[in-house]
Design an enzyme around this catalytic site. Structure first.
Site, PDB file in Angstrom:
ATOM      1  CE1 TYR A 201      -2.943   3.232   0.704  1.00 19.75           C
ATOM      2  CE2 TYR A 201      -1.398   3.612   2.507  1.00 19.75           C
ATOM      3  CZ  TYR A 201      -2.391   4.068   1.659  1.00 19.75           C
ATOM      4  OH  TYR A 201      -2.823   5.366   1.760  1.00 19.75           O
ATOM      5  CE  LYS A 210       2.366  11.638   3.879  1.00 16.74           C
ATOM      6  NZ  LYS A 210       0.970  11.464   4.185  1.00 16.74           N
ATOM      7  CG  HIS A 230       1.153  15.551   6.870  1.00 17.22           C
ATOM      8  ND1 HIS A 230       0.160  14.938   7.609  1.00 17.22           N
ATOM      9  CD2 HIS A 230       0.991  15.098   5.595  1.00 17.22           C
ATOM     10  CE1 HIS A 230      -0.569  14.163   6.815  1.00 17.22           C
ATOM     11  NE2 HIS A 230      -0.096  14.250   5.593  1.00 17.22           N
ATOM     12  CB  SER A 252      -3.956  11.176   7.025  1.00 18.97           C
ATOM     13  OG  SER A 252      -2.567  11.166   7.265  1.00 18.97           O
ATOM     14  CB  ALA A 253      -8.334  11.471   5.050  1.00 16.62           C
ATOM     15  CB  CYS A 254      -7.987  16.508   7.885  1.00 16.11           C
ATOM     16  SG  CYS A 254      -8.328  15.246   9.119  1.00 16.11           S
ATOM     17  CB  THR A 257      -5.865  16.818  -1.863  1.00 18.94           C
ATOM     18  OG1 THR A 257      -4.831  15.955  -1.379  1.00 18.94           O
ATOM     19  CG2 THR A 257      -5.898  16.769  -3.383  1.00 18.94           C
ATOM     20  CG  ASP A 281       0.680  14.369   1.717  1.00 24.36           C
ATOM     21  OD1 ASP A 281      -0.268  14.521   2.523  1.00 24.36           O
ATOM     22  OD2 ASP A 281       1.479  13.420   1.770  1.00 24.36           O
ATOM     23  NE  ARG A 378      -4.821   7.917   0.425  1.00 23.57           N
ATOM     24  CZ  ARG A 378      -4.606   9.041   1.091  1.00 23.57           C
ATOM     25  NH1 ARG A 378      -4.035  10.065   0.521  1.00 23.57           N
ATOM     26  NH2 ARG A 378      -4.967   9.143   2.368  1.00 23.57           N
ATOM     27  CG  ASN A 506     -12.636  25.654   3.253  1.00 25.09           C
ATOM     28  OD1 ASN A 506     -13.541  25.885   4.058  1.00 25.09           O
ATOM     29  ND2 ASN A 506     -12.275  24.432   2.909  1.00 25.09           N
TER      30      ASN A 506
END
Ligand code: GTP
Ligand code: SPV
Ligand code: MN
Length: 595
Positions: A201, A210, A230, A252-254, A257, A281, A378, A506
């Site tokens: 993965y 990472k 990050h 992550s995933a907040c 992007t 990222d 992804r 935003n």
């Protein structure tokens, strides 16, 4: 196959890895399209990858990983520094000698019957003073094809290293048997080395990302006077043409992007506002000659969360995936060999293959409570595909940063936006970040945990020393330091619905942030920091959101925050002597302000 470099340090290390893993064949990746095409073809022939519709998704491939191997594995990720103390209380640790001894037999002969690919790559534009070289050896074509998108891969990377330097990160990856019990993602910061085994993965195996660009690089940055974070990097262009650069650290995933590629609301675009993406990222940040903080994106592509991405939420990300993209663990529409994921549109394919590989009727399958795509599925898309990629994307010097934003998923407590009083207070604000966990890592989803600077899973050394480094950088930057803010797009109402519309809107918050950096708007002082006057957040054109809603989103509930300080105290206690006294002071000051 002959080596692509004369550098004896690289060649010696690769020889050692060959002796250890014993591949049938060794292929050096030169980065040529010819070589990559041959690998794509081979991967499609073996079934490792699936070719998608060449008209609708030219050059795109599909890949699925095992159901036990769909996210980062934080409990099997280690920082192996010689002293346990140097890894700190937030990292898993093992003595490096012990870890090498444990893993060596697992790698012994693991590539028998397989090919080893030797991947030279640069993190950062080739020729940039901020760039660094890595070499990853792997037995996975999927890794090669992803690294080709995510990094500057190939023989050119060795130009940066030269013929004698030893300053490259050594990455050893084998998917082995993809056995979750034998899965280890191990960083040896003092050896510039990463060993990853039994996973296929992304975050576990694309070792430039990472493992190198955050865990190893954060440690290098501490020693060399820079920072690896990050963070996304975006350029906000104002109607007068001036571009201000902002970084933002969200877990992550907040939403990194999404924020990095946002399209401003109509009222803003009409006036001439635009957002340009530098990174989504990771940011490497270093003071420049003029004393300001400069950032580069070490990556060359986006490894983005697919679910939730659509024409409206993130047009630019979706557009980036229309060619030469690899999709992992999404669903396939078998009628035309295109891809689908939750919230792409309202038409899940009837003739679908879900992410685990079963042929299903999409709408029925979803009605039964299943997901067609994995929540952490992804896309790997080249940055050059992005319609809003910044003209500075390849600038070797990076871009000067005006503001740093922290943020996470908090249903209550954190207001829509606030500004820190100073760099030191901003460091405190980053250190107390908390967010609900997401599908990006294995384990429970939706549990609030402390995630300082969104670096909890990525800091390659003691978090207390990392905070001290942040404070030190503030001293180096002095009055040229970026202003530090905190945002929360995820406050919910009593029914659990998000109050703030988020995404393109935003921009309205970024607008206030830039005005604060330029000193053109006032603020209200609260116990936690400076907040906008509600009327200073532009709500023009928003449906159902008024200045009263903004006031509500900005409330600082003193009782909740007093509770919060107890949680911070508990968290800080883990760091003992290593907690910088400045942060202890900031906590004491916050408590005093809360009364
Ligand atoms: P990593 O790649 O894991 O580091 O994640 P990321 O921070 O880049 O997250 P990303 O932008 O991919 O967002 C992940 C999820 O958050 C997606 O499901 C988005 O739809 C959702 N999201 C992003 N921005 C917003 C927002 O402003 N509001 C709301 N409600 N959801 C958002
Ligand atoms: C994250 O989890 O923060 C990611 C995806 O960006 S991964 O590369 O898998 O870490
Ligand atoms: Mn990430």
């Amino acid at each position: 196959m002959a080596s692509l470099t004369k550098n004896p340090n690289v060649n010696k290390w690769v020889d050692e890895m060959i002796a250890l893993t014993k591949p049938d064949k060794v292929v050096w990746i030169d980065g040529s399209e010819e070589q990559l095409n041959a690998l794509r073809k081979e991967a499609c022939e073996t079934g490792e990858m699936i070719k998608l519709n060449e008209e609708k998704l030219p050059g795109c491939l599909y890949h699925r990983t095992l159901p036990n191997d769909v996210a980062r594995v934080e409990d099997r990720t280690l920082i192996c520094s010689r002293n346990k103390e140097d890894a700190g209380p937030t990292n898993n640790w093992c003595d490096p000698k012990e870890m090498y001894a444990k893993l060596t037999p697992m790698y012994d002969g693991v590539m028998k019957g397989r090919t080893m690919y030797v991947i030279p790559y640069s993190m950062g534009p080739i020729g940039s003073p901020l760039a660094k070289v890595g070499v990853e050896v792997t037995d996975s074509i999927y890794v090669v094809l992803n690294m080709a998108i995510m990094t500057r891969m190939g023989a050119d990377a060795f130009k940066n290293l030269g013929d004698t330097s030893n300053d490259f990160v050594r990455g050893l990856h084998s998917k082995a048997d993809v056995d979750p019990e034998g899965r280890y993602i191990v960083q040896f910061p003092e050896d510039n080395t990463i060993w990853s085994i039994n996973s296929a993965y992304g975050g576990n195996v694309l070792l430039g990302k990472k493992c190198f660009a955050l865990r190893i690089a954060s440690y290098q940055g501490k020693n060399e006077g820079w920072m690896a974070e990050h963070m996304l990097i975006l350029g906000l262009q104002k109607p007068n043409g001036e571009i201000k650069y902002i970084t933002a650290a969200f877990p992550s995933a907040c939403g990194k992007t999404n924020l990095a590629m946002l399209i401003p609301p109509e009222g803003y675009t009409k006036k001439g506002y635009r957002v340009w993406t530098v990174g989504d990222d990771i940011a490497w940040l270093k003071p420049g000659e003029d004393g300001r903080l400069y950032a580069i994106n070490p990556e060359n592509g986006f490894f983005g969360v697919a679910p939730g991405t659509n024409e409206n939420s993130n047009y630019n990300a979706l557009a980036s995936t229309k060619k030469n993209t690899i999709f992992t663990n999404v669903a396939i529409n078998n009628d035309d060999m295109t891809v689908w994921w939750e919230k792409l549109d309202k038409n899940p394919p009837v003739n679908a293959t879900e992410w685990k590989g079963a042929k299903v009727n999409g709408p029925e399958y979803i009605a039964e409570g299943n997901k067609l795509a994995h929540p952490n599925s992804r896309f790997t898309a080249p940055a050059e595909n992005c319609p809003c990629i910044s003209s500075e994307f390849n600038n070797p010097q990076g871009v000067p940063i005006s503001a740093i934003i922290f943020g996470g998923r908090r249903a209550k407590t954190a207001p829509l936006v606030y500004q820190s009083f100073s760099w030191q207070h901003g460091t405190f604000v980053g250190s107390i970040m908390a967010s609900e966990t997401t599908a990006a890592a294995t384990g429970a989803v939706g549990v609030v945990r402390r995630d300082p600077m969104a670096m909890l899973p990525f800091c390659g050394y003691h978090m207390g020393d990392y905070w001290a480094h942040w404070l030190e950088m503030g001293k180096v930057l002095g009055d040229k330091a970026p202003k530090i803010f905190n945002v929360n797009w995820f406050r919910t109402d009593d029914d659990g619905n998000f109050i703030w519309p988020g995404f393109g809107d935003n921009m309205r918050v970024l607008d206030w942030i830039i005005d604060r950096c330029e000193g053109t708007v006032d603020a209200v002082e609260t116990p936690i920091g400076f907040e906008p006057k509600p009327e200073d957040i532009n709500v023009e054109g928003l449906d159902g959101i008024t200045t009263e809603t903004i006031a509500d989103l900005l409330t600082v509930d003193t009782e909740l925050w007093k509770e919060e300080t107890k949680g911070i105290e508990e968290f800080y206690a883990k760091f003992g002597e290593k907690l910088p006294k400045e942060l202890a002071q900031e906590l004491a000051d916050l408590k005093a302000r809360l009364g």
